[in-house]
Design an enzyme around this catalytic site. Structure first.
Site, PDB file in Angstrom:
ATOM      1  N   GLY A  24      11.013  69.826  28.751  1.00  0.00           N
ATOM      2  CA  GLY A  24      11.745  70.450  29.837  1.00  0.00           C
ATOM      3  C   GLY A  24      11.310  71.832  30.271  1.00  0.00           C
ATOM      4  O   GLY A  24      12.027  72.497  31.016  1.00  0.00           O
ATOM      5  N   CYS A  25      10.153  72.313  29.846  1.00  0.00           N
ATOM      6  CA  CYS A  25       9.740  73.665  30.247  1.00  0.00           C
ATOM      7  C   CYS A  25       9.512  73.752  31.753  1.00  0.00           C
ATOM      8  O   CYS A  25       9.589  74.841  32.324  1.00  0.00           O
ATOM      9  CB  CYS A  25       8.516  74.136  29.470  1.00  0.00           C
ATOM     10  SG  CYS A  25       7.096  73.052  29.564  1.00  0.00           S
ATOM     11  N   HIS A  26       9.284  72.619  32.416  1.00  0.00           N
ATOM     12  CA  HIS A  26       9.142  72.644  33.876  1.00  0.00           C
ATOM     13  C   HIS A  26      10.462  73.007  34.558  1.00  0.00           C
ATOM     14  O   HIS A  26      10.480  73.407  35.709  1.00  0.00           O
ATOM     15  CB  HIS A  26       8.623  71.294  34.396  1.00  0.00           C
ATOM     16  CG  HIS A  26       9.529  70.139  34.123  1.00  0.00           C
ATOM     17  ND1 HIS A  26       9.566  69.508  32.890  1.00  0.00           N
ATOM     18  CD2 HIS A  26      10.443  69.508  34.894  1.00  0.00           C
ATOM     19  CE1 HIS A  26      10.450  68.534  32.924  1.00  0.00           C
ATOM     20  NE2 HIS A  26      10.998  68.513  34.136  1.00  0.00           N
ATOM     21  N   ARG A  27      11.570  72.917  33.836  1.00  0.00           N
ATOM     22  CA  ARG A  27      12.886  73.240  34.396  1.00  0.00           C
ATOM     23  C   ARG A  27      13.219  74.724  34.296  1.00  0.00           C
ATOM     24  O   ARG A  27      14.276  75.152  34.737  1.00  0.00           O
ATOM     25  CB  ARG A  27      13.955  72.422  33.682  1.00  0.00           C
ATOM     26  CG  ARG A  27      13.759  70.925  33.882  1.00  0.00           C
ATOM     27  CD  ARG A  27      14.792  70.119  33.137  1.00  0.00           C
ATOM     28  NE  ARG A  27      14.464  68.705  33.267  1.00  0.00           N
ATOM     29  CZ  ARG A  27      14.549  67.832  32.279  1.00  0.00           C
ATOM     30  NH1 ARG A  27      14.981  68.209  31.085  1.00  0.00           N
ATOM     31  NH2 ARG A  27      14.219  66.570  32.475  1.00  0.00           N
ATOM     32  N   VAL A  28      12.333  75.516  33.721  1.00  0.00           N
ATOM     33  CA  VAL A  28      12.540  76.955  33.605  1.00  0.00           C
ATOM     34  C   VAL A  28      11.761  77.616  34.742  1.00  0.00           C
ATOM     35  O   VAL A  28      10.546  77.455  34.859  1.00  0.00           O
ATOM     36  CB  VAL A  28      12.090  77.493  32.225  1.00  0.00           C
ATOM     37  CG1 VAL A  28      12.401  78.976  32.110  1.00  0.00           C
ATOM     38  CG2 VAL A  28      12.766  76.709  31.098  1.00  0.00           C
TER      39      VAL A  28
END
Length: 169
Positions: A129-133
């Protein structure tokens, strides 16, 4: 023992590594080491890979919103970076949080840059989920596969939430 496999995705070929404890690393297209490819592991690691490949394929097909995979946390960072890498797993499909918001959640309100550094070294992109930061101004910020890839992932999730908002896997 570490086992590895490749998965064809709309973004390109994604590499996945697993141990018998869980998924250890996801390699974005173009970031896998030279010579990366299928590497046989023991039966438990292969079973984890089977699940990881299936769930990634479901995610890209729009049939999965939450990854339900064991994670080999021993392969991720220690200290604050490890806390960040675990915390970003909690950001829900189709949602975002700023680097500062993640820092606040971890009671380190002045650590937004450190959150960004931890995200940059996240061994589990897409699944983690780092793309959601994102940046506090709403722009995407950097991403290991490039900003276009981060935007594609955010748009993919936003499209699915808009089409079927109540659907959960």
């Amino acid at each position: 023992m570490l086992a590895a496999r490749e998965v064809d995705t709309p973004l390109g070929v994604v590499g996945v590594e697993a141990t018998d404890a869980g998924v250890a690393r996801v390699w974005l297209p173009g970031s896998a080491p030279l010579g990366f490819g299928p590497a046989p592991g023991d039966a438990a690691a292969e079973a984890v890979l089977d699940r990881a490949v299936a769930e990634l394929e479901e995610y890209f097909a729009g049939d999965r919103r939450d990854f339900d995979l064991p994670i080999d946390w021993a392969q991720t960072a220690d200290g604050f970076a490890g806390e960040v890498q675990r915390a970003i797993h909690e950001i829900s499909f189709g949602e975002t949080a700023s680097y500062g918001e993640v820092a606040d959640r971890l009671d380190r309100p002045r650590a937004a840059r450190a959150v960004g550094t931890a995200c940059a070294h996240n061994p589990l992109p897409i699944i983690g989920g780092c793309h959601r930061v994102i940046r506090s101004d709403g722009s995407t910020g950097l991403y290991g596969g490039g900003e276009w890839m981060k935007q594609w992932l955010l748009d993919h999730e936003a499209r699915l939430v808009a089409v079927v908002p109540e659907r959960r896997s």
